[in-house]
Enzyme design. Structure first.
Site, PDB file in Angstrom:
ATOM      1  N   HIS A  29       7.541   7.609  11.591  1.00 25.50           N
ATOM      2  CA  HIS A  29       8.144   8.089  12.832  1.00 25.50           C
ATOM      3  C   HIS A  29       9.009   6.997  13.457  1.00 25.50           C
ATOM      4  O   HIS A  29       8.824   5.812  13.199  1.00 25.50           O
ATOM      5  CB  HIS A  29       7.050   8.514  13.812  1.00 25.50           C
ATOM      6  CG  HIS A  29       6.248   9.673  13.331  1.00 25.50           C
ATOM      7  ND1 HIS A  29       6.688  10.964  13.411  1.00 25.50           N
ATOM      8  CD2 HIS A  29       5.038   9.734  12.730  1.00 25.50           C
ATOM      9  CE1 HIS A  29       5.789  11.779  12.900  1.00 25.50           C
ATOM     10  NE2 HIS A  29       4.766  11.053  12.475  1.00 25.50           N
ATOM     11  N   GLY A  82     -10.335   3.662  -4.676  1.00 24.56           N
ATOM     12  CA  GLY A  82     -10.685   4.553  -3.577  1.00 24.56           C
ATOM     13  C   GLY A  82     -10.263   4.014  -2.225  1.00 24.56           C
ATOM     14  O   GLY A  82     -10.335   2.817  -1.957  1.00 24.56           O
ATOM     15  N   ASN A 137      -8.750  11.707  -7.720  1.00 22.90           N
ATOM     16  CA  ASN A 137     -10.080  12.052  -7.266  1.00 22.90           C
ATOM     17  C   ASN A 137     -10.001  12.754  -5.898  1.00 22.90           C
ATOM     18  O   ASN A 137      -8.914  13.058  -5.419  1.00 22.90           O
ATOM     19  CB  ASN A 137     -10.941  10.782  -7.218  1.00 22.90           C
ATOM     20  CG  ASN A 137     -12.394  11.043  -7.525  1.00 22.90           C
ATOM     21  OD1 ASN A 137     -12.978  11.994  -7.021  1.00 22.90           O
ATOM     22  ND2 ASN A 137     -12.987  10.197  -8.350  1.00 22.90           N
ATOM     23  N   ARG A 140       3.973  -3.756   0.505  1.00 27.47           N
ATOM     24  CA  ARG A 140       5.115  -4.287  -0.254  1.00 27.47           C
ATOM     25  C   ARG A 140       4.835  -4.080  -1.736  1.00 27.47           C
ATOM     26  O   ARG A 140       3.698  -3.854  -2.148  1.00 27.47           O
ATOM     27  CB  ARG A 140       5.382  -5.734   0.093  1.00 27.47           C
ATOM     28  CG  ARG A 140       4.287  -6.658  -0.291  1.00 27.47           C
ATOM     29  CD  ARG A 140       4.547  -8.053   0.173  1.00 27.47           C
ATOM     30  NE  ARG A 140       3.420  -8.410   1.034  1.00 27.47           N
ATOM     31  CZ  ARG A 140       3.332  -9.494   1.723  1.00 27.47           C
ATOM     32  NH1 ARG A 140       4.285 -10.369   1.700  1.00 27.47           N
ATOM     33  NH2 ARG A 140       2.278  -9.746   2.448  1.00 27.47           N
ATOM     34  N   ARG A 150      -4.712 -11.615  -9.121  1.00 25.02           N
ATOM     35  CA  ARG A 150      -4.549 -12.316 -10.386  1.00 25.02           C
ATOM     36  C   ARG A 150      -3.853 -11.402 -11.384  1.00 25.02           C
ATOM     37  O   ARG A 150      -3.744 -10.193 -11.179  1.00 25.02           O
ATOM     38  CB  ARG A 150      -5.883 -12.783 -10.953  1.00 25.02           C
ATOM     39  CG  ARG A 150      -6.811 -11.648 -11.387  1.00 25.02           C
ATOM     40  CD  ARG A 150      -8.097 -12.214 -12.001  1.00 25.02           C
ATOM     41  NE  ARG A 150      -9.020 -11.200 -12.438  1.00 25.02           N
ATOM     42  CZ  ARG A 150      -8.999 -10.611 -13.639  1.00 25.02           C
ATOM     43  NH1 ARG A 150      -8.072 -10.923 -14.524  1.00 25.02           N
ATOM     44  NH2 ARG A 150      -9.921  -9.717 -13.967  1.00 25.02           N
TER      45      ARG A 150
END
Length: 196
Positions: A116, A143, A86, A167, A184
């Site tokens: 960096h 989003g 999107n 992670r 879940r």
């Protein structure tokens, strides 16, 4: 060092100089190509995919980015079949980004594989390092999600809107939050019976 040699070095995860003339020029080329792609909105899909094939390492069938799509280099990005992003997608691909088939991105998804240097003097001198991001098949990224370097998101998972992924996320789960954590598993109870 050639651009190809620098690209290969970035993919090792070791420190690299982000300010070399070759990398600066590669980013400038990428801005021009992403602008060309964004300006092609409304044109036939085949024309748009042809531009993506000049920009990205690999492009599956029916890959599509809404405007405005931006990436750092493009040559370290692979997208699978039926990929959809999107509006306002940003992919910083120094470490490599691999996206599977049937993946959906909500608006303003950002993937950042480069980082960096922590030391200020090294950072000012252009020191960076990069780690890959891999997204499996049938994944939905909501989003405003930020995905940081070095993570894998497993097949069939969902990352909720606004999450920051720091992670790896396993397959078949819903993950949300900052940092993103598994909320879940996705189960048969989530099926609605929808058939097109």
């Amino acid at each position: 060092m050639t651009l190809e040699a620098q690209r290969e070095h970035m993919l090792t995860g070791r420190m690299y100089n982000d300010l070399t003339a070759e990398l600066v020029e590669a980013r400038q080329r990428t801005v021009l190509l992403t602008t060309e792609y964004n300006d092609s909105f409304g044109r036939p899909q085949e024309e748009r995919e042809a531009i993506l094939r000049r920009l990205l390492r690999e492009v599956g069938r029916d890959a599509y980015f809404e405007p405005t799509f931006r990436c750092e280099f493009g040559f370290n990005i692979s997208v699978g079949d039926h990929f959809y992003a999107n509006f306002d997608c940003v992919l910083l691909d120094g470490g490599g980004i691999t996206i599977g088939d049937n993946v959906l991105f909500g608006p303003r998804v950002g993937i950042y594989t480069s980082n960096h240097a922590i030391d200020a003097a090294e950072r000012v001198a252009g020191g960076c390092y990069a780690k890959p991001v891999t997204i499996g098949d049938n994944v939905w990224i909501g989003g405003g999600v930020t995905i940081n370097q070095g993570v894998t998101i497993g097949d069939n998972s969902i990352v909720g809107s606004g999450s920051v992924v720091t992670r790896s996320i396993p397959s078949g789960v819903i993950a949300v939050g900052t940092p993103a954590r598994v909320l879940r598993e996705i189960t048969d109870a989530d099926r609605t019976g929808f058939r097109p």
